[in-house]
Design a protein around this motif. Structure first.
Motif, mmCIF file in Angstrom:
data_model
loop_
_atom_site.group_PDB
_atom_site.id
_atom_site.type_symbol
_atom_site.label_atom_id
_atom_site.label_comp_id
_atom_site.label_asym_id
_atom_site.label_seq_id
_atom_site.Cartn_x
_atom_site.Cartn_y
_atom_site.Cartn_z
ATOM 1 N N ARG A 1 1.099 6.082 9.995
ATOM 2 C CA ARG A 1 1.338 5.718 8.589
ATOM 3 C C ARG A 1 2.719 6.203 8.141
ATOM 4 N NH1 ARG A 1 0.982 7.274 3.299
ATOM 5 N NH2 ARG A 1 0.539 5.511 1.936
ATOM 6 N N VAL B 1 -3.677 4.471 0.728
ATOM 7 C CA VAL B 1 -4.966 4.677 1.373
ATOM 8 C C VAL B 1 -4.659 5.278 2.735
ATOM 9 C CG1 VAL B 1 -4.896 2.257 2.172
ATOM 10 C CG2 VAL B 1 -7.076 3.485 2.197
ATOM 11 N N HIS C 1 0.614 -1.063 5.354
ATOM 12 C CA HIS C 1 -0.741 -1.631 5.484
ATOM 13 C C HIS C 1 -1.226 -1.527 6.934
ATOM 14 C CE1 HIS C 1 -3.986 -4.597 5.256
ATOM 15 N NE2 HIS C 1 -3.896 -4.507 3.943
ATOM 16 N N ASN D 1 -15.639 5.472 -2.863
ATOM 17 C CA ASN D 1 -15.621 4.436 -1.852
ATOM 18 C C ASN D 1 -15.596 5.188 -0.519
ATOM 19 O OD1 ASN D 1 -14.827 2.555 0.065
ATOM 20 N ND2 ASN D 1 -13.460 1.462 -1.342
ATOM 21 N N ASP E 1 -7.384 6.124 5.670
ATOM 22 C CA ASP E 1 -8.194 5.333 6.607
ATOM 23 C C ASP E 1 -8.583 4.018 5.940
ATOM 24 O OD1 ASP E 1 -10.081 4.124 8.153
ATOM 25 O OD2 ASP E 1 -11.242 5.932 8.555
ATOM 26 N N ASP E 2 -7.875 2.954 6.275
ATOM 27 C CA ASP E 2 -8.209 1.646 5.695
ATOM 28 C C ASP E 2 -8.815 0.738 6.754
ATOM 29 O OD1 ASP E 2 -8.463 -0.001 3.493
ATOM 30 O OD2 ASP E 2 -6.433 -0.810 3.596
ATOM 31 N N GLY E 3 -9.432 1.358 7.772
ATOM 32 C CA GLY E 3 -10.150 0.525 8.722
ATOM 33 C C GLY E 3 -9.812 0.738 10.189
ATOM 34 N N VAL F 1 -13.194 4.505 2.676
ATOM 35 C CA VAL F 1 -11.785 4.911 2.608
ATOM 36 C C VAL F 1 -11.628 6.308 2.001
ATOM 37 C CG1 VAL F 1 -10.853 2.575 2.523
ATOM 38 C CG2 VAL F 1 -11.488 3.691 0.390
ATOM 39 N N THR G 1 -5.253 -3.795 -5.622
ATOM 40 C CA THR G 1 -5.237 -4.481 -4.322
ATOM 41 C C THR G 1 -4.155 -5.557 -4.319
ATOM 42 O OG1 THR G 1 -6.993 -5.957 -5.028
ATOM 43 C CG2 THR G 1 -7.646 -4.066 -3.669
ATOM 44 N N ASP H 1 0.812 -1.241 0.000
ATOM 45 C CA ASP H 1 0.000 0.000 0.000
ATOM 46 C C ASP H 1 0.839 1.281 0.000
ATOM 47 O OD1 ASP H 1 -1.999 -1.901 0.450
ATOM 48 O OD2 ASP H 1 -2.762 -0.996 2.278
ATOM 49 N N LYS I 1 -5.599 3.340 -3.492
ATOM 50 C CA LYS I 1 -5.878 1.905 -3.367
ATOM 51 C C LYS I 1 -7.331 1.627 -3.752
ATOM 52 C CE LYS I 1 -5.649 -1.802 0.066
ATOM 53 N NZ LYS I 1 -5.204 -2.184 1.411
ATOM 54 N N TYR I 2 -7.607 0.514 -4.348
ATOM 55 C CA TYR I 2 -8.935 0.043 -4.789
ATOM 56 C C TYR I 2 -9.436 0.754 -6.054
ATOM 57 C CZ TYR I 2 -9.110 -1.196 0.218
ATOM 58 O OH TYR I 2 -8.822 -1.669 1.480
#
Ligand code: NG6
Ligand code: CA
Length: 491
Positions: free
Chosen positions: A283, A321, A265, A443, A323-325, A446, A68, A30, A347-348
């Protein structure tokens, strides 16, 4: 007889001199086009990555094949476009091995050339079969597709089981505390991020609210295997140690190492040595941590006297990315840093930042340092290194661009299909074609533009790097040419 001789002569003339340098592919997870200082980042400095770039070739049009992880890794190792395999999509942590056994891969090809082959780090390509018992022999996996040695994270750092696997065995597992894994339901009595937020040191923003380990809830449920659980803070040092051990153990013969970093990641958990160092939140900190580890690795090559006999490749599996979760300050502390380096999306995304990544190759003393604008893809390592080492490429989509990788030519791939669960885009020359796709334009979880639209999109990346002007209407001929070229390339 005479013609036979001519044939033989022709062949020797055309066969490039076979050479067997060690080959190391360092692969970030990522990391965006703009996350590296040699690619223009000023807020985040990556001196060790810059060492590779400045001592080798820095590619400005280098691509992963997918926005991805799993599909990009699949095509890097198999020389196959991800759209050819339905399963080449983000995999759960208990997915069976993605590769078809018996087919040529990058490591199996190099094994044929006499290399010893190893993988250290993130795997995320499935392991075992549908009935895998993590407490027994974990197979098939890397050793069955051509690696001689493997020290891998079972899946990825945000998915259970949170353990490493060395060759066929979970590292540190004891028989009295077996591991159980489920992606369907929790094990009775086990805490989860959803029900027990008080146990967390990092909180999920979306998903990632299942089993808790090291104060971080993950995707999927697991129980047991306490002595085998990895510590996120130590992961970078673990992979560095294993990579250094691997090159020491194999320094006397040609080796291939796939050193697959887990940074940046999620969950982003730097070792305390790096916490707070970047000013950009975890990050940024884990990118500095990765850069440091790469520096240590390069120093080790120097120490062993191997730098002039080792090709070092660096790239990333997909774009950036924030905020990836997890709530980890990636958004709030971004300041003036631009991880995508001015490319659109992330990303994505079907837009360029999804797949257009840092890409550099160093071979000290052989490659003349420079910058190349040629179109290159990670999928081309198999055919290119096959040409270098005197092997035959048997993979369907990998192309021999060894002269481009070594800086002797500027003519890269003609075209490259990008994909994730189908075809997402097609790059050729300065152009990129995005066929119509159904779905939302953003999306939301994210906060990244998906690049999806119901109409064809056509961009000239040289003139319009941020993909602001869709030329599909105004350049109908170009549109048709690219549609046809895409059809030809997919055959
Ligand atoms: C997504 C995860 C994301 C990341 C990604 C795979 C959620 C909500 N999001 O499904 O956090 O793990 O998969 O990333 O679960 S990759 O780089 O390995 O492809
Ligand atoms: Ca990734």
């Amino acid at each position: 007889m005479a013609s036979c001789k001519t044939e033989a002569k022709k062949q020797t003339e055309e066969t490039p001199t076979v050479s067997k340098p060690n080959i190391v592919v360092i692969y970030a997870d990522d990391l965006g086009f703009g996350d590296v200082s040699s690619y223009g980042s000023t807020e985040l400095l990556t001196p060790n990555l810059d060492r590779i770039a400045n001592e080798g070739i820095r590619f400005t049009n280098g691509y992963a094949t997918s926005p991805t992880c799993t599909p990009s890794r699949y095509s890097l190792l198999s020389g196959t476009y991800p759209f050819r395999s339905k399963r080449a999509q983000i995999l759960p942590g208990n997915a069976p091995l993605l590769f078809e056994l018996g087919k040529q891969t990058l490591p199996s090809m190099l094994k044929g050339a006499g290399y010893t082959t190893g993988v250290v780090g993130k795997w995320h390509l499935g392991l075992g079969d549908a009935n895998l018992d993590w407490n027994g022999k974990v197979a098939p996996g890397p050793l069955e597709i051509g690696f001689d040695h493997a020290y891998i994270m079972a899946s990825t750092n945000d998915r259970v089981p949170s353990v490493y696997v060395e060759n066929h065995k979970v590292v540190g597992l004891t028989p009295d505390d077996p591991i159980q894994v489920s992606y369907k339901k929790n094990f009775e009595g086990e805490p989860t991020g959803k029900e027990n937020p008080e146990l967390l040191k990092m909180h999920p923003s979306h998903g990632h609210n299942m089993s808790i380990h090291n104060g971080i809830s993950r995707i999927g449920y697991m129980k047991g295997g306490k002595s085998a659980l990895f510590i996120d803070e130590d992961m970078s040092d673990d992979f560095l140690r294993e990579s250094i051990k691997y090159i020491n153990d194999n320094k006397d013969r040609p080796f291939f190492l796939f050193y697959a970093l887990h940074q940046p990641h999620v969950p982003r958990v730097p070792h305390p040595r790096f916490a707070g160092k970047s000013g950009l939140g975890p990050r940024g900190d884990v990118i500095l941590e990765a850069d440091w580890a790469i520096g240590q690795f390069l120093d080790e090559l120097d120490k062993l006297g191997l730098s002039e006999n080792t090709i070092v490749v660096f790239s990333s599996d997909n774009g950036p990315v924030l905020d990836d979760g997890y709530h980890d300050d990636a958004v709030t502390k971004i300041g003036n840093h631009t991880p995508s380096g001015g490319l659109r999306g992330g990303k994505y995304s079907l837009f360029d930042a999804g797949t257009h990544v840092p890409f550099m190759i160093r071979w000290k003393g052989t490659i003349k340092p420079g910058v190349s604008d040629a179109l290159v893809s990670q999928m081309d390592f198999t055919a290119s290194f096959a040409a270098l080492t005197g092997q035959e490429n048997k993979t369907p989509d990998s192309k021999n661009v060894i002269d481009v990788f070594l800086g002797k030519s500027d003519i890269g791939r003609k075209g490259l299909i990008l994909g994730q669960g189908g075809i997402t885009a097609y790059r050729e020359g300065d152009w990129v074609l995005i066929p119509p796709h159904k779905g939302a334009k953003i999306n939301k979880s994210v906060n990244i533009e998906t690049g999806k639209d119901t109409i064809y999109q056509l961009y000239n990346l040289k003139e319009d790097r941020p993909q602001r002007h869709n030329l599909a209407q105004s350049e109908p001929e170009k549109l048709e040419t690219l549609k046809k070229a895409l059809e030809e390339e997919r055959q």
